[in-house]
Design an enzyme around this catalytic site. Structure first.
Site, PDB file in Angstrom:
ATOM      1  N   CYS A   1     -36.699   6.882   4.627  1.00 35.79           N
ATOM      2  CA  CYS A   1     -36.073   6.480   5.898  1.00 35.79           C
ATOM      3  C   CYS A   1     -37.096   6.214   7.003  1.00 35.79           C
ATOM      4  CB  CYS A   1     -35.082   7.537   6.360  1.00 35.79           C
ATOM      5  SG  CYS A   1     -35.673   9.232   6.203  1.00 35.79           S
TER       6      CYS A   1
ATOM      7  N   HIS B   1     -33.875   8.486  13.469  1.00 35.59           N
ATOM      8  CA  HIS B   1     -35.254   8.954  13.609  1.00 35.59           C
ATOM      9  C   HIS B   1     -35.913   8.125  14.700  1.00 35.59           C
ATOM     10  CE1 HIS B   1     -34.578  11.175  10.055  1.00 35.59           C
ATOM     11  NE2 HIS B   1     -35.158  10.407   9.155  1.00 35.59           N
TER      12      HIS B   1
END
Lengths: 349, 349
Positions: free
Chosen positions: A132, A252
């Site tokens: 990710c 994130h």
């Protein structure tokens, strides 16, 4: 994989944080599905997932569950992928694997479609979805690399708990409430469920994501370093990473320092190149306090970039702030984009 | 300042997050105080602070409140310091100022005692306490600089809300509870109270601390850059900073990349130099998941360093993780250390 008008698609890990989003994304793009086959561990068998308004029963993830499957999206952990991906391939499926099991294997393309879609053509049954935190960084940097060259990346990450799964999301909720109430805080999941020591994540920051390697880097940091070079086809690119888990649920963020091959690039030029990038949204308005945050990126498919600055000492240095939903572009959406590219290439052939 | 056996000490901003800790720290070191004079804005007059078990009434912070004061610790915002610091000095006090008002003034020493204690001798009435995020970084890096030289610093910060004061601490608590309850979230304080736009900090990350400068850096980032060079006496040191506010209450953490003047330094050598540094505790044990976190540093006076790694590409590059309590070493404790050094130098003279 044979070209068809509709495909049988399996989701391995259908009850997980990413698996659920994979189903959402298939629905979102109206993927041409004949049969959707949600798979999970034995204890989830019989549970339902919702797809296009219909309930679909979860089946056990085992070898013969892949009979008749054309595309299998895996996101149930590396051990499940290692155990079942080849079984799926043997039964004729193309596997798009969202674990780290095969990412660095030489014969497995590691793909962010906006960056290296063509690598999909070389697959031998398995295509890997990158980590990710890697996806959003290479997605943001690729247009810069193409325009100005790229020789160095130093990243410090700000990663949400959903990267560790739904248990970690629940742990953050429970710990946050306990701390606000002044009651006892249990830590059992983060930073790494299988490791002996657990620290509270609520109102805290943990500089450990995944286990430590002998070189003092964590496996998450090494994933960012190695995967970035592979996806960009840039083995000599200098990449360094420090990965930190933080108390937010989704998305994130990354503080990224880069050095390009040119000394004379201005902030507006850099912003322009980023803004033109596929799948990237520039949010960088210092006059109006405009920049992306984990909350603003949640539920969005794009990679958001802000805080574009020239380094004050290094003429080819720039700083960026990159944010994306880790379950979407960082996982489910990127996997579904790979599946879309795959069937597109199939119909080309 | 005249050498005495006991001193009259004023605390300007005695009701604030840092002011309260200043009183705690004076008590902690049994500072030789004759009279403690807590000062604050008019609306706090008559409120009490506790010092050595006694209640002391808060007086209004105005020019004549400094009559008879030997040392005045200021932490009530830059505008109060600009208005009253010279008044205090005119009345014979030495001011130790924890705001950014005078830090970059040529005639004002900017001091982290473990780094440049001797600069105190040059004061002309005002000594400045550096920015919280700067103090812990230069404190951690100074032993490295002395041993191996230092030519480059790139830092990404992970800063707690208490750096924005008690209102921000309350805002994080209130917003966290509202998000857990699924009710409306009010954002009125962060990232910067006086700016038009406010974002939720609960379960989020804000890449803005203080206002933006024309060069696209925030004032907090420029403080880290400029103050580091001044404290270290290293105008040519390359420093870059990205400052991020995060949802925890106390302590700041920093992901710091440095380049030293030597290529052959090992991780154990670097750890050894850091460990020997005054006021620094090395917490770096990858076998036992040992590293500092904001929660573990809370209430501690030291600077904690972990995650020491060599860069994998740059032979003179190292990565560190630096954590300290922003209200203590980052503010109150450093100010009281300056006061201690000041009276020590007085008795030497």
């Amino acid at each position: 994989m044979e070209a068809k008008s509709r495909y049988n698609v399996a989701i391995v890990g259908a009850t997980g944080a990413v698996g659920q989003k994979m189903i959402d994304m298939l629905e979102h793009v109206a993927f041409p599905i004949d049969e959707l086959r949600p798979l999970a561990s034995k204890r989830s068998v019989g549970k339902m997932v919702t797809y296009n308004g219909r309930n679909v029963a979860i089946q056990e993830a085992k070898a013969d569950a892949f009979e008749g499957v054309d595309i299998a999206l895996f996101s149930a952990g590396g051990s499940v992928s290692k155990q079942l991906a080849h079984e799926a391939v043997e039964r004729g499926a193309v596997v798009i694997d969202n674990t780290s099991a095969f990412r660095m294997h030489e014969n497995v393309p590691l793909v962010v479609p906006e960056v290296n879609k063509e690598a999909i053509r070389d697959h031998q049954g398995i295509i890997a979805n990158p980590n990710c935190s890697t996806i959003q960084m290479v997605g943001a940097l690729e247009p810069v690399r193409q325009k100005y060259g790229l020789n160095r990346v130093i990243v410090s990450t700000y990663q949400s708990v959903s990267g560790s799964g739904l248990d970690a999301v629940e742990e953050l909720k429970d710990q946050s409430q306990a701390m606000l109430d002044g009651t006892a805080v249990n830590a059992e999941i983060l930073p790494v469920k299988s490791e002996p020591k657990h620290y509270p994540i609520a109102f805290n920051a943990l500089p450990q994501i995944d286990t430590f390697e002998d070189n003092h880097y964590t496996f998450e940091e090494m994933k960012m370093i190695n995967e970035t070079k592979k996806i960009m086809g840039a083995p000599d690119l200098s990449v360094a990473a420090t990965c930190v888990r933080l108390p937010f649920f989704y998305s994130h963020a990354e503080s990224v320092y880069i050095e390009i091959d040119q000394d004379d690039v201005t902030v507006p030029q850099m912003q322009g190149v980023i803004q033109e990038g596929e799948g990237i949204v520039l949010q960088d308005d210092i006059v109006n306090q405009g920049y992306p945050t984990p909350l603003s990126a949640e539920g969005q498919l794009d990679i958001f970039v802000g805080r574009v600055r020239r380094d004050l000492d290094v003429p080819n240095g720039f700083h960026l702030w990159v944010v994306s939903d880790n379950l979407l572009k960082g996982a489910a959406w990127n996997s579904v984009q790979i599946a879309q590219a795959l069937i597109e290439m199939n119909s080309d052939a």
